[in-house]
Design an enzyme around this catalytic site. Sequence first.
Site, PDB file in Angstrom:
ATOM      1  N   ARG A 282       8.999  11.343 -12.159  1.00  0.00           N
ATOM      2  CA  ARG A 282       9.300  10.015 -11.622  1.00  0.00           C
ATOM      3  C   ARG A 282       9.226   8.907 -12.661  1.00  0.00           C
ATOM      4  O   ARG A 282      10.089   8.028 -12.707  1.00  0.00           O
ATOM      5  CB  ARG A 282       8.301   9.662 -10.504  1.00  0.00           C
ATOM      6  CG  ARG A 282       8.552  10.414  -9.240  1.00  0.00           C
ATOM      7  CD  ARG A 282       7.535  10.064  -8.168  1.00  0.00           C
ATOM      8  NE  ARG A 282       7.728  10.955  -7.030  1.00  0.00           N
ATOM      9  CZ  ARG A 282       6.964  10.969  -5.957  1.00  0.00           C
ATOM     10  NH1 ARG A 282       5.942  10.158  -5.848  1.00  0.00           N
ATOM     11  NH2 ARG A 282       7.210  11.804  -4.977  1.00  0.00           N
ATOM     12  N   GLU A 363      -6.107   5.650  -0.317  1.00  0.00           N
ATOM     13  CA  GLU A 363      -5.363   5.057  -1.427  1.00  0.00           C
ATOM     14  C   GLU A 363      -6.063   3.834  -2.029  1.00  0.00           C
ATOM     15  O   GLU A 363      -5.827   3.504  -3.191  1.00  0.00           O
ATOM     16  CB  GLU A 363      -3.928   4.697  -0.981  1.00  0.00           C
ATOM     17  CG  GLU A 363      -3.027   4.350  -2.163  1.00  0.00           C
ATOM     18  CD  GLU A 363      -1.555   4.183  -1.807  1.00  0.00           C
ATOM     19  OE1 GLU A 363      -1.102   4.760  -0.797  1.00  0.00           O
ATOM     20  OE2 GLU A 363      -0.861   3.470  -2.547  1.00  0.00           O
ATOM     21  N   ARG A 373       0.311  10.154 -10.154  1.00  0.00           N
ATOM     22  CA  ARG A 373       0.002  11.017  -9.023  1.00  0.00           C
ATOM     23  C   ARG A 373       1.112  12.017  -8.782  1.00  0.00           C
ATOM     24  O   ARG A 373       2.286  11.688  -8.877  1.00  0.00           O
ATOM     25  CB  ARG A 373      -0.146  10.158  -7.773  1.00  0.00           C
ATOM     26  CG  ARG A 373      -0.192  10.960  -6.498  1.00  0.00           C
ATOM     27  CD  ARG A 373       0.019  10.101  -5.279  1.00  0.00           C
ATOM     28  NE  ARG A 373       1.378   9.632  -5.156  1.00  0.00           N
ATOM     29  CZ  ARG A 373       2.179   9.896  -4.116  1.00  0.00           C
ATOM     30  NH1 ARG A 373       1.731  10.613  -3.107  1.00  0.00           N
ATOM     31  NH2 ARG A 373       3.408   9.421  -4.055  1.00  0.00           N
ATOM     32  N   LEU A 379      -1.887  12.493   0.313  1.00  0.00           N
ATOM     33  CA  LEU A 379      -2.319  12.824   1.682  1.00  0.00           C
ATOM     34  C   LEU A 379      -3.548  13.719   1.605  1.00  0.00           C
ATOM     35  O   LEU A 379      -4.509  13.564   2.360  1.00  0.00           O
ATOM     36  CB  LEU A 379      -1.200  13.544   2.441  1.00  0.00           C
ATOM     37  CG  LEU A 379      -0.029  12.679   2.912  1.00  0.00           C
ATOM     38  CD1 LEU A 379       1.005  13.542   3.622  1.00  0.00           C
ATOM     39  CD2 LEU A 379      -0.507  11.583   3.852  1.00  0.00           C
TER      40      LEU A 379
HETATM   41  C1  LIG Z   1       7.476   6.070   1.870  1.00  0.00           C
HETATM   42  C2  LIG Z   1       6.212   6.798   1.472  1.00  0.00           C
HETATM   43  C3  LIG Z   1       6.194   8.183   1.440  1.00  0.00           C
HETATM   44  C4  LIG Z   1       5.035   8.869   1.054  1.00  0.00           C
HETATM   45  N1  LIG Z   1       5.059  10.239   1.061  1.00  0.00           N
HETATM   46  C5  LIG Z   1       3.943  10.923   0.716  1.00  0.00           C
HETATM   47  C6  LIG Z   1       3.931  12.358   0.751  1.00  0.00           C
HETATM   48  O1  LIG Z   1       4.922  13.002   1.094  1.00  0.00           O
HETATM   49  N2  LIG Z   1       2.790  12.998   0.384  1.00  0.00           N
HETATM   50  C7  LIG Z   1       1.666  12.338   0.006  1.00  0.00           C
HETATM   51  O2  LIG Z   1       0.668  12.978  -0.300  1.00  0.00           O
HETATM   52  N3  LIG Z   1       1.635  10.971   0.005  1.00  0.00           N
HETATM   53  C8  LIG Z   1       2.738  10.255   0.343  1.00  0.00           C
HETATM   54  N4  LIG Z   1       2.708   8.871   0.335  1.00  0.00           N
HETATM   55  C9  LIG Z   1       1.431   8.181   0.067  1.00  0.00           C
HETATM   56  C10 LIG Z   1       0.487   8.270   1.285  1.00  0.00           C
HETATM   57  O3  LIG Z   1       1.228   8.061   2.451  1.00  0.00           O
HETATM   58  C11 LIG Z   1      -0.645   7.261   1.256  1.00  0.00           C
HETATM   59  O4  LIG Z   1      -1.291   7.287   0.028  1.00  0.00           O
HETATM   60  C12 LIG Z   1      -1.702   7.554   2.324  1.00  0.00           C
HETATM   61  O5  LIG Z   1      -1.109   7.705   3.578  1.00  0.00           O
HETATM   62  C13 LIG Z   1      -2.724   6.452   2.357  1.00  0.00           C
HETATM   63  O6  LIG Z   1      -3.555   6.589   3.489  1.00  0.00           O
HETATM   64  P1  LIG Z   1      -4.764   5.591   3.713  1.00  0.00           P
HETATM   65  O7  LIG Z   1      -5.503   6.063   4.901  1.00  0.00           O
HETATM   66  O8  LIG Z   1      -5.523   5.449   2.465  1.00  0.00           O
HETATM   67  O9  LIG Z   1      -4.116   4.157   3.950  1.00  0.00           O
HETATM   68  P2  LIG Z   1      -3.054   3.572   5.016  1.00  0.00           P
HETATM   69  O10 LIG Z   1      -2.414   4.612   5.826  1.00  0.00           O
HETATM   70  O11 LIG Z   1      -2.212   2.641   4.249  1.00  0.00           O
HETATM   71  O12 LIG Z   1      -3.975   2.756   6.028  1.00  0.00           O
HETATM   72  C14 LIG Z   1      -4.551   1.524   5.689  1.00  0.00           C
HETATM   73  C15 LIG Z   1      -5.252   0.953   6.901  1.00  0.00           C
HETATM   74  O13 LIG Z   1      -5.984  -0.214   6.517  1.00  0.00           O
HETATM   75  C16 LIG Z   1      -5.704  -1.272   7.404  1.00  0.00           C
HETATM   76  N5  LIG Z   1      -5.903  -2.542   6.697  1.00  0.00           N
HETATM   77  C17 LIG Z   1      -5.200  -3.039   5.649  1.00  0.00           C
HETATM   78  N6  LIG Z   1      -5.696  -4.243   5.302  1.00  0.00           N
HETATM   79  C18 LIG Z   1      -6.731  -4.503   6.130  1.00  0.00           C
HETATM   80  C19 LIG Z   1      -7.651  -5.591   6.272  1.00  0.00           C
HETATM   81  N7  LIG Z   1      -7.595  -6.657   5.496  1.00  0.00           N
HETATM   82  N8  LIG Z   1      -8.593  -5.512   7.252  1.00  0.00           N
HETATM   83  C20 LIG Z   1      -8.661  -4.429   8.066  1.00  0.00           C
HETATM   84  N9  LIG Z   1      -7.828  -3.383   7.972  1.00  0.00           N
HETATM   85  C21 LIG Z   1      -6.880  -3.416   7.013  1.00  0.00           C
HETATM   86  C22 LIG Z   1      -4.287  -1.008   7.856  1.00  0.00           C
HETATM   87  O14 LIG Z   1      -4.021  -1.677   9.062  1.00  0.00           O
HETATM   88  C23 LIG Z   1      -4.312   0.513   8.015  1.00  0.00           C
HETATM   89  O15 LIG Z   1      -4.882   0.854   9.247  1.00  0.00           O
HETATM   90  C24 LIG Z   1       3.870   8.156   0.706  1.00  0.00           C
HETATM   91  C25 LIG Z   1       3.883   6.761   0.739  1.00  0.00           C
HETATM   92  C26 LIG Z   1       5.033   6.077   1.105  1.00  0.00           C
HETATM   93  C27 LIG Z   1       5.024   4.594   1.117  1.00  0.00           C
END
Ligand SMILES: Cc1cc2nc3c(=O)[nH]c(=O)nc-3n(C[C@H](O)[C@H](O)[C@H](O)COP(=O)(O)OP(=O)(O)OC[C@H]3O[C@@H](n4cnc5c(N)ncnc54)[C@H](O)[C@@H]3O)c2cc1C
Lengths: 544, 229
Positions: A282, A363, A373, A379
């Site tokens: 990438r 993340e 990454r 995930l």
């Molecule tokens: C288009 C796309 C495709 C992807 N495909 C893949 C894949 O195929 N495989 C892979 O491994 N990874 C993939 N990723 C990356 C992966 O999806 C993310 O890294 C992962 O889902 C992050 O999960 P998380 O629980 O850390 O955060 P998130 O799912 O982003 O959740 C964050 C949470 O925090 C909350 N929040 C944010 N700010 C605040 C605040 N100020 N106060 C309170 N709550 C707050 C939000 O409302 C949400 O509930 C992809 C990402 C994208 C954008």
Amino acid sequence: MRDAIVIGSGISGMVTAIKLAEAGVHVLLASPFPSERSQSVMAAGGINAVMSRHEEGDSVSAHIEDTLKGGCYLAGEEAVKGLCESAEEIIEYLEGIGVVFSVDEAGRPARRAVGGHSYRRTCYCGSSTGKQIVSALVMEARRLEAAGLIKRALGKCFHSALIKDGVCYGALFFDEAFGNISAEYTDVVVVATGGQNALFGKTTGSTQCDGYTAGELFMQGVELKNLEFVQFHPTTIETSQKRMLVSEAARGEGGRLFYMDNGERVYFMEEKYGPKGNLMPRDIVSREIYSAGKDVFLDVSFLKDSDIESRLPEVRDLCKKYIGIDIAKEPIPVAPSVHFFMGGIAVHKNHETNIRDLFAVGECASMYHGANRLGGNSLLAAVHSGMIAAREIAGRDTKEDRPDFSSAAEEANRMLDKMKDTKSVFPVMYIRDMASETMNKSMGIIRSEESINEGIKDIDYYLSVAERLSYDNSVLPYFNYSLTGILTLARAALSCAESRKESRGAHYRSDHPDTLDDYAAATVISYENGQYKVRFDKENEYES
Amino acid sequence: MKVRILRQQTPFSEPYWEVFDADVSGDTSVAGLLNYLNYHDDIVDENGRQTTRIGWECSCLQGMCGSCAMVINDVPRLACDTFVRDLGNEISIRPLQKFPVIHDLLTDRSSIYENLKKQNVYIEKYQPDTIKNRKKAEKEHQHQYDAAKCLKCGLCLEVCPNYVNGQSFFGAVFANDCYLVSSRNSEKKAEIKKLYGEHFGSTCSKSLSCMDVCPMNIPTIASMAKLNK
Ligand SMILES: Cc1cc2nc3c(=O)[nH]c(=O)nc-3n(C[C@H](O)[C@H](O)[C@H](O)COP(=O)(O)OP(=O)(O)OC[C@H]3O[C@@H](n4cnc5c(N)ncnc54)[C@H](O)[C@@H]3O)c2cc1C
Ligand code: SF4
Ligand code: FES
């Protein structure tokens, strides 16, 4: 351990809450919106695991090596080992709670090939892996909600942490329903707020990931790490609302990148890297597209219609719907876009920050991906980090004494009221837009001392304006008070990029194009009296 | 083009229509249109009067999260997935009516989650019918996959003639989660079928308008067939 607060309800936040609740801890799961709205639902490609029925030749140690190599040997070996070793168990756990994996002939989770991996080891759920995982986790969380162990608090936005003498005792939240800020006390706080998309404006991800939490915690003394490592996805399309990812599958199926020169197509990736040039990693493809300095297109129109239909239906639908292009007939205009943040809150192996009883997972934390990454590893890291943090927290003692922070909430409300008293028509979103324009220019795919310093100058200016800015009553109060934190995070990222005078993984400096042994360590940044202090973690402080 | 938007400042204030002029291309989605109205310049109504920015909710901006559900030209839809080219020169936008309005186009859809929680609709443990033959148990795979894609957007409830917020009929969103649970955990089948009957099956008049508006094309009728068996 009696109770905990988990902030953010994407995959990492939900896993943490579920595992804590299963250990008998009462969890407040706070987020502005339900889990269905988190960025986690957007993950498409899959989640990596070397299972007992692995591809011939594959092994957990090969997964470890690929991950370390992909991250240019900046991620901690121990942590990556833990991640890859737990992967099989994680897939079994997810399957056990009902995730609808795509399956092979034996009815077991099937695997697909993903760039950067030497073997086929990415489990997936059709084209919506993240969504399918979220749906199952939501049901699990619901079970524990019904049992009274998890309490979901919707409409709650993080404001700040309650920290005293290096220990965290809870957090302040802005409550959308009541329009004010209130304190929640607890034994442990886990931050699971996702990436830092807002720094760059339009990205492939969710508008909810704004990085504010990391920025605010940084101002409160939490150290951040590796902020210069931002992953760009090479092939995205521009739409009126965001940048959308055109799956790597398009190149996997033979898609060719080109630009036009004097009416001729130049297949620049193939010219430079040979017949497999379009499939380079990438960061390399992104840099080449950027360096081309011309409009770049991705062509799959030479594929048979039936192959497009069966192998690239999502790409076909996406382009048709959002930019009105029929990929069977026309090339797709593509450009790189910010996609993932390797950097974030610095955590130890147990996912605790430098503040006791304050953890970060998913993340928003920086741990497994080093300088870049691999697809399918985030995930995995989101689930794994939640499990690690929960295991650590469940074994901790309940806090005997809790200091009184009532004045902190009062002060925060007083500040908010003061802001509200000075109405302004100047929207905070304009400053956010200008800051993201700066970040794209100064911390884009190719950086230099000059571009970074220009960026620092601009962001410092916006920070000084933000402090004087009157209240913008046309958006939620959250957008007003979060501005300084977001800008501070942007400023910290620039400092990290400035300090790393080399090129490594996703960080490319035109003035320092080589990778140097001197910089073979994570960047750690702290905030002291308005100063941004960068150091390189050569002692591996954060590897323990 | 003229854009009419039903606005409401707070949960307790009166709603009112406001009309805006907009000049955007046909490929712009309604989400893009709202962004344009809010931020391309100072926000003014069609008579040039300064007004407040329009409140609405988004996250993924590509039809994957259900945040931006609203009623566009009288059809419940996702704003980020609905395009100006399909809407003609007069566009009307209002919040979902079946849920309490929080502000402008933002509504409180928490009842969707509350209903599922109160009735204990969760899988708990994946137990295919015939553990010995997982392959066979996977024959419903596509249907399960489709059901698990539900966004909890509430569009199916907005359009349903039987759904009233706060009452005991819970709509297609409930039926599809019930199907997912019963098909993934055979031990819960009987219990879930009963709940389904009480909160959906016995009241549904089969207008099936829910399927027309579902952005995920979930085959609710197939879920019903499985649960009615
Ligand atoms: C288009 C796309 C495709 C992807 N495909 C893949 C894949 O195929 N495989 C892979 O491994 N990874 C993939 N990723 C990356 C992966 O999806 C993310 O890294 C992962 O889902 C992050 O999960 P998380 O629980 O850390 O955060 P998130 O799912 O982003 O959740 C964050 C949470 O925090 C909350 N929040 C944010 N700010 C605040 C605040 N100020 N106060 C309170 N709550 C707050 C939000 O409302 C949400 O509930 C992809 C990402 C994208 C954008
Ligand atoms: S069934 Fe369809 S319309 Fe109803 S909530 Fe789910 S995705 Fe939305
Ligand atoms: S913003 Fe996610 S569906 Fe529209």
